[in-house]
Structures are given as structure tokens and as C-alpha cells.
Motif scaffolding. Sequence first.
Motif, PDB file in Angstrom:
ATOM      1  N   LEU A   1      -3.886  -2.306 -40.749  1.00 57.99           N
ATOM      2  CA  LEU A   1      -4.210  -2.776 -39.388  1.00 57.99           C
ATOM      3  C   LEU A   1      -5.383  -2.003 -38.816  1.00 57.99           C
ATOM      4  O   LEU A   1      -6.156  -2.535 -38.011  1.00 57.99           O
ATOM      5  CB  LEU A   1      -2.987  -2.633 -38.484  1.00 57.99           C
ATOM      6  CG  LEU A   1      -1.933  -3.744 -38.601  1.00 57.99           C
ATOM      7  CD1 LEU A   1      -0.644  -3.338 -37.908  1.00 57.99           C
ATOM      8  CD2 LEU A   1      -2.457  -5.048 -38.010  1.00 57.99           C
ATOM      9  N   ALA A   2      -5.516  -0.724 -39.223  1.00 58.20           N
ATOM     10  CA  ALA A   2      -6.642   0.093 -38.761  1.00 58.20           C
ATOM     11  C   ALA A   2      -7.860  -0.065 -39.666  1.00 58.20           C
ATOM     12  O   ALA A   2      -8.880   0.604 -39.446  1.00 58.20           O
ATOM     13  CB  ALA A   2      -6.219   1.556 -38.702  1.00 58.20           C
ATOM     14  N   GLU A   3      -7.747  -0.935 -40.687  1.00 58.93           N
ATOM     15  CA  GLU A   3      -8.812  -1.170 -41.663  1.00 58.93           C
ATOM     16  C   GLU A   3      -9.240   0.129 -42.336  1.00 58.93           C
ATOM     17  O   GLU A   3     -10.427   0.377 -42.569  1.00 58.93           O
ATOM     18  CB  GLU A   3     -10.008  -1.866 -41.007  1.00 58.93           C
ATOM     19  CG  GLU A   3      -9.670  -3.215 -40.406  1.00 58.93           C
ATOM     20  CD  GLU A   3     -10.891  -3.951 -39.879  1.00 58.93           C
ATOM     21  OE1 GLU A   3     -11.962  -3.838 -40.523  1.00 58.93           O
ATOM     22  OE2 GLU A   3     -10.774  -4.618 -38.843  1.00 58.93           O
ATOM     23  N   SER A   4      -8.253   0.944 -42.677  1.00 58.75           N
ATOM     24  CA  SER A   4      -8.508   2.222 -43.333  1.00 58.75           C
ATOM     25  C   SER A   4      -8.107   2.136 -44.800  1.00 58.75           C
ATOM     26  O   SER A   4      -7.012   1.665 -45.127  1.00 58.75           O
ATOM     27  CB  SER A   4      -7.716   3.346 -42.639  1.00 58.75           C
ATOM     28  OG  SER A   4      -7.816   4.554 -43.363  1.00 58.75           O
ATOM     29  N   GLU A   5      -8.997   2.573 -45.712  1.00 61.72           N
ATOM     30  CA  GLU A   5      -8.681   2.556 -47.134  1.00 61.72           C
ATOM     31  C   GLU A   5      -7.662   3.619 -47.495  1.00 61.72           C
ATOM     32  O   GLU A   5      -6.888   3.456 -48.439  1.00 61.72           O
ATOM     33  CB  GLU A   5      -9.953   2.745 -47.958  1.00 61.72           C
ATOM     34  CG  GLU A   5     -10.951   1.599 -47.820  1.00 61.72           C
ATOM     35  CD  GLU A   5     -12.151   1.772 -48.726  1.00 61.72           C
ATOM     36  OE1 GLU A   5     -12.149   2.754 -49.521  1.00 61.72           O
ATOM     37  OE2 GLU A   5     -13.087   0.958 -48.650  1.00 61.72           O
ATOM     38  N   GLN A   6      -7.641   4.715 -46.768  1.00 61.73           N
ATOM     39  CA  GLN A   6      -6.747   5.827 -47.045  1.00 61.73           C
ATOM     40  C   GLN A   6      -5.670   5.918 -45.960  1.00 61.73           C
ATOM     41  O   GLN A   6      -5.938   5.664 -44.789  1.00 61.73           O
ATOM     42  CB  GLN A   6      -7.547   7.145 -47.086  1.00 61.73           C
ATOM     43  CG  GLN A   6      -6.724   8.403 -47.269  1.00 61.73           C
ATOM     44  CD  GLN A   6      -6.061   8.469 -48.645  1.00 61.73           C
ATOM     45  OE1 GLN A   6      -6.674   8.115 -49.637  1.00 61.73           O
ATOM     46  NE2 GLN A   6      -4.803   8.891 -48.676  1.00 61.73           N
TER      47      GLN A   6
END
Length: 503
Positions: free
Chosen positions: A479-484
Motif C-alpha cells: 500500500l505504501a509502494e515500498s519494495e522492502q
Amino acid sequence: MSLAVAYSRGRSGVDAPLVTVEVHISNGLPALNLVGLSEAAVKESKDRVRGAIINSHFQFPMQRITINLAPADVPKEGGRFDLPIALGILAASGQISTLELAKYECIGELSLGGDLRSVNGVLPVALQAREANRALFLPLENAQEAALVQHAELFPAQHLLAICAHLNGQQRLPTQLTQTPSSAAHNTELDFADVQGQFRVKRALEIAATGLHNRLMLGPPGTGKSMLASRLPSILPPLTEAQALESAAIVSISDTHFNASNWLKPPYRAPHHTASAPALVGGGSNPKPGEISLAHNGLLFLDELPEFDRKVLEVLREPLETGHITISRAARQADFPARFQLIAAMNPCPCGYLGDPSGRCHCTSEQVSRYRGKISGPLLDRIDMLLEVPRVSHEVLRKGSPEGEESSASIRQRVIHARNIAIARSGKVNSKLSAAEVKQICTLTEQGHQLLEQAMNSFGLSHRAYHRILKLARTIADLAESEQIEIPHLSEAISYRKLDRQP
């Protein structure tokens, strides 16, 4: 002597096995014998068929008629075989074309006047007939349902005479056009904008919708738990055509009314807390799907969770893990899919007002423990998010939130975007990741490992809860568009294990 063969379909779970109706007419005293493990309703069909044939102005053979429903080891039920039996008799007696009949499958109950009446389970029949490359005769009332199967050749009819005229080449029946899936999957009056405040709860529901995570809401009466749950379908993405067909097939074989309009909308089931175990998981001497299967590819909402019988709740444990349920009876066995998202709600204590500022709760600690103890640890272990739903201030109720309330359409766009990220990465939503996929996809930093280990030790979490926290953190990161998976994502996921910290 004359022999004719007609093809039909039986019912076994959500499957529709082929049933070959063999009709043999021979010399002898007039009689009609029906063999092939047929139930009472099927045996009664010979009287309906006789009336339908005579009242349709055909000749009913005054000879010895033997009808075999093969294979004999497949149970047959209901009036679905009336039409193939009637057509088989007419073909064996030379009144309709035997060669033409072999190109079709047929299903439908007959009235004494020859009218075709609707039957349950037409959608699986249409699917299997398409796979067998045969056209299907069916009642006109079932046409809309069967038309959901793309590329199926369907011939709905109102009367036995119309089908006979078609087979004899006198007047061809019009082909039922299959329907294209509707894109309007969220035409609903329920919207998250109707809920005042509760931003943390809405955030949690957004996460649950994105990853299809199971969730339990804990809060006093009147805080909006049921209201929030009823609006969760409005933020879910529409079903794919394959998912919609799976869900529609289950509804088709049940006693639930089938509504072909807006069929891409995920199903939403909310059984009452007095529901029995067979009502929830399915059952009966002739197994039928229960609420968990009717909620397949959708939501199952259990309000007042501790008020359900404990034995009823315990039957949910296996389907929550496996995604299917097997109903075994002495005579037969049936498998039903049951991949559903569980949303549950409960009060904090028997009276519901534990911790209320008014001080009107008089429940003892023993009563509270007994009340919450109705929900077993293994069941709680299968729930990803355990969240408290607090009361909303009177000012917020009166004036609304200063920031305004976000609509379901806006939330749904974020849910679809984040879910597409997960599907592009692993081909599935995060809650369905296997243990090997969790190890590969839900990687943590060293600091994250230390935080999760501390939470495991502090809350006494199981290995199952460990994996569920990682899956939940992965959804939050998407949802935060974070890969990690970062520390804030993991911390939020851990915070949703509230009941694990209850005394």
C-alpha cells in the motif's frame, strides 16, 4: 425393439457428472421400469413424463419400457432428468430423430402439460456441456444463469413441443446469447463515506481488503462494527470471470436464489449467530454448500462471534487453512470450495461495556475470561488482524470529521493498485503466500528481525502468527509502494495482534 440414448448431467458437489439416459422399448405387457440408483423424485418422473408426452399430443408407447440412468453408482436426484427421459422415449419410439438427439445434452423438469420448469445447478451443467462440445437444452427460466458461460451453445425452451420441433427440423429454437461480464460490480448504496470517524479502523479494513486478511473487531455496542463490515465489499476489486463462475456455480446448486445481474461483485454472507455447523459448512444426506462455500471468493461476516456455539466456530479452522471443505456422509461425499475472507466482530465482555466511562459494566474478570474463552486460541491464531473499535465522540457524530470522509471508490482504487503489485510479484494476494514464498518475498532487515523476535517472545505468538504478521507487513508495504518491508510497516502489522496481549 428400439433403443435411444439421451445425455444429461447429475450433481456431485459443484461438479455435473455426465448421466447417460438409455431407453429401451420392447414387446411385452405395458410397463415402465426406471433403474440406475435413482431417488424417489426421479422415480416419480415416469408419471410426469407420461402426462407430458400425452398432453403434448405424442403417442406414449404401450409396450415394455426400460430406462437406465448410467453410470449406476452416481446418485440421481430431483426432476432434472424428466426432459432427457421424455426425449429418450420419443426417440426410441421413432417420434423424433435419434441422430439429432445425440448432439445435445438436456436438463429440465416437466409439468404434466409438457411445460419446462427450472432446476437447480444449471451453471455447472452448462460448463460441462461446453467442455464436452455439446449443445444444451434447458428451461427458459434458467437461460439467464446458463448464459454466463462464455461460448456455450444453449437452447432454452418453454415446452417439450418446441424441443421436439427443433430436433425434427420443423422449427429451430433460437440460440441463447451468452452474456459479457458486467463492469458495474459495485453498484451499492453502502459507502465508507457514511461512517463518521474511525480512521484507524478504516485503514485496517483497507489493508484487509488488499491482502484478503482475516480480521476480528472488538468494541462496545454501537461503535459501528457491523456498519463497517457491511461496507467492506464496496472497496473490494471485482471478481475475475473465473472467480465469478466459481462463486455462481455454488449459488446455482444451493437453495439460494441466483441473481445473474452484477455477478462480478464479491459475495457477502452474514449468518445469524444461531446458525448450526451444517448451516455454516454445509451438510445434509445429500450434501449442499454452507455459508462458507456461499462466501467463496468473498466475505463471511460473523457478528457477535462469542455467541456462536464453540463447536460451530471450531469447524472453521480447517477451511480457513485449506480453502475447501469435504462433507462426508454414509452414502456419498462432496467437496466444496471455501476460500473466503473472515470478518468477525465481538463485544469486550458479556454486557458489552467493559471500560466504558459510564461505569455501567459489572462483569467480573471471570465472566470476561469465560466470554472471550468461547473463541479458541487456534481460531484466533488464524486471524491476521485483531483490532479495537472505540467509541466516536459526539462532536464527530454531530459535525463530522474536519478532514471529511473518504468514499469507497477512492479507497478501492488504492486497494486495486496495491493488490496488483502483489499479484504481479507472486501471482496471488499476500494472505495466500506459502511458507517458502513468505521466506523469499517477506524479507526483513536485521532491525526488523529483532523487532519481530521481541514481539514473538513478549506476546507468546505461534509460528503461524509469525508468518501472518509477515504477510500483513508485506501488504502494508505494498500500500505504501515500498519494495522492502520497513520498520513502520512491521510495527503496524504487530499492532494488529491486540488480543494476543489480553490478560
